[in-house]
Write an enzyme that holds these catalytic residues in place. Structure first.
Site, PDB file in Angstrom:
ATOM      1  CB  SER A  67      92.143 -44.707  -0.452  1.00  0.00           C
ATOM      2  OG  SER A  67      90.856 -45.275  -0.648  1.00  0.00           O
ATOM      3  CG  ASP A 108      95.097 -41.253   1.108  1.00  0.00           C
ATOM      4  OD1 ASP A 108      96.129 -40.844   1.648  1.00  0.00           O
ATOM      5  OD2 ASP A 108      94.001 -41.387   1.706  1.00  0.00           O
ATOM      6  CD  GLU A 126     102.283 -42.401   7.560  1.00  0.00           C
ATOM      7  OE1 GLU A 126     101.483 -42.169   6.628  1.00  0.00           O
ATOM      8  OE2 GLU A 126     101.947 -42.942   8.625  1.00  0.00           O
ATOM      9  CG  HIS A 162      93.821 -43.044   8.936  1.00  0.00           C
ATOM     10  ND1 HIS A 162      95.076 -43.569   9.061  1.00  0.00           N
ATOM     11  CD2 HIS A 162      93.910 -42.110   7.953  1.00  0.00           C
ATOM     12  CE1 HIS A 162      95.890 -42.998   8.195  1.00  0.00           C
ATOM     13  NE2 HIS A 162      95.212 -42.103   7.513  1.00  0.00           N
ATOM     14  CG  HIS A 200      98.003 -39.228   6.398  1.00  0.00           C
ATOM     15  ND1 HIS A 200      97.436 -40.006   5.429  1.00  0.00           N
ATOM     16  CD2 HIS A 200      99.099 -38.669   5.828  1.00  0.00           C
ATOM     17  CE1 HIS A 200      98.159 -39.936   4.336  1.00  0.00           C
ATOM     18  NE2 HIS A 200      99.183 -39.128   4.546  1.00  0.00           N
ATOM     19  N   GLY A 201      94.782 -38.365   8.983  1.00  0.00           N
ATOM     20  CA  GLY A 201      93.866 -38.580  10.111  1.00  0.00           C
ATOM     21  C   GLY A 201      93.408 -37.290  10.760  1.00  0.00           C
ATOM     22  CB  SER A 218      88.140 -36.376  10.200  1.00  0.00           C
ATOM     23  OG  SER A 218      87.990 -36.446   8.792  1.00  0.00           O
ATOM     24  CB  SER A 262      86.382 -39.602   9.072  1.00  0.00           C
ATOM     25  OG  SER A 262      87.252 -40.688   8.976  1.00  0.00           O
TER      26      SER A 262
END
Ligand code: G3H
Ligand code: 13P
Ligand code: ZN
Length: 334
Positions: free
Chosen positions: A57, A95, A147, A191, A235-236, A238, A281
């Site tokens: 990132s 990222d 995106e 996220h 994405h996001g 976790s 995460s």
């Protein structure tokens, strides 16, 4: 001086994604900021025989230095070979790239894949910027993730209080105009370790645990229908394992009401056109939990190797679990 990812032994996402979509599994995209995370990712990928995406990132570049991270990724390829993986299928991916200049510099610097995240811009501007990045990246065979739709929470410096699901009616036009290679969509993930407020959740009457609202699988289905076989990214993703939240909290941490995406929902998504699942995460939680526990149990330790070793082992265990039990990418490496 420009360097091609091919000289570094990296691969782009094209073939990997085509196989994943066909095979009904997803490729793990793990963020890394330090050596221990990278070692754990490579070890897990080698042992499970899974292709893998190493994600950097903008924040990671600021934290660790972009040159160092690039050489670390190059080192990861050699390390994987040393561990017995003859032809490592490792992608180095930017990222949440937020500008043409950043994406261009990563292409020039040996990344094999970049994300241009212009999802916070108006539709036509998103198209224009994404197209510009694709035009440049494709000259060097670097693949591009774009995106559409906005995730709730914080996307690097782009913040949004609410989630705006991707509009299925826009995806054909967007992909046609931009020629992007994969598309990150918004279907309810976000996220960080606090993906939902307790008010957004219900409570399991048996365990008393918070149950988050389900992902918008109807939106995912509608997108798949519009773009058959096109690689979709989540994405996001976790799951914020309770085990690690408890480990942090038991040993001096304070992470109240941390909550993620249930793994069975990710498993279901991985079987669809979702072929890349982003996890950061969970690695942070595994590492922090293990370090907290180690230091609490060994107050006399001060050599970082003493507490980073168990942290690395915990992360590796977590990465392997994701690969085998959630994404299904084990055994898919050549
Ligand atoms: O999507 C965000 C990733 O988890 C990277 O986070 O910007 O704090 O490195 P970061
Ligand atoms: P998590 O915060 O859920 O791990 O998401 C990571 C991510 O999407 C990186 O781009
Ligand atoms: Zn992300």
């Amino acid at each position: 001086m420009k360097v091609s990812f091919k000289e570094l032994g990296l691969v782009n996402t094209r073939e990997m994604f085509a196989k994943a979509v066909k095979g009904g599994y997803a490729i793990p995209a793990f963020n890394f900021n330090n050596m221990e995370q990278l070692q754990a990712i490579v070890q897990a990928a080698v042992e499970t025989k899974s292709p893998v995406i190493l994600q950097v990132s903008k924040g990671a570049r600021n934290y660790a230095n972009q040159t160092l991270l690039r050489y670390m990724a190059q080192g990861a390829v050699e390390y994987a070979k040393e561990l017995g993986w003859k032809k490592p299928q490792i992608v180095l991916h930017l990222d949440h790239g937020d500008s043409y200049e950043l994406c261009k510099s990563c292409v020039d610097f040996g990344f094999s894949s970049v994300m241009i995240d212009a999802s916070s811009l108006p539709y036509e501007e998103n198209v224009k910027l994404t197209r510009k990045v694709v035009n440049y990246a494709h000259k060097y065979d670097v693949t591009v993730e774009a995106e559409l739709g906005v995730l709730a929470g914080v996307e690097d410096e782009v913040s949004s209080a609410v989630s705006h699901y991707t509009k299925p009616e826009e995806v054909i036009d967007f992909v046609k105009k931009t020629k992007c290679d994969s598309l990150a969509i918004s279907i309810g993930t976000s996220h960080g370790a606090y993906k939902f407020t307790p008010e957004q959740c219900t409570r399991d009457p048996k365990t008393g645990k918070l149950v988050p609202p389900p992902l918008a699988f109807d939106v995912l289905k509608a997108i798949e229908k519009k773009l058959p076989g096109f690689p979709i990214v989540l994405h996001g993703s976790s799951s914020v394992p309770q085990e690690y939240v408890d480990m942090c909290n038991q040993f001096g941490g304070n992470l109240p009401n941390a909550i993620g995406i249930p793994e069975e929902q990710l498993r279901k998504a991985a079987k669809s056109a979702v072929c890349k699942i982003n996890i950061d995460s969970d690695s942070r939680l595994a590492m922090t939990g293990a370090i907290r526990r180690h230091l609490a149990e060994n107050p006399g330790h001060f050599d970082p190797r003493q507490y980073l070793k168990p942290a690395r082992e915990e992360m590796k265990k977590m990465y392997e679990h994701k690969i085998i039990n959630v994404l299904g990418s084990n055994g898919k490496a050549r």
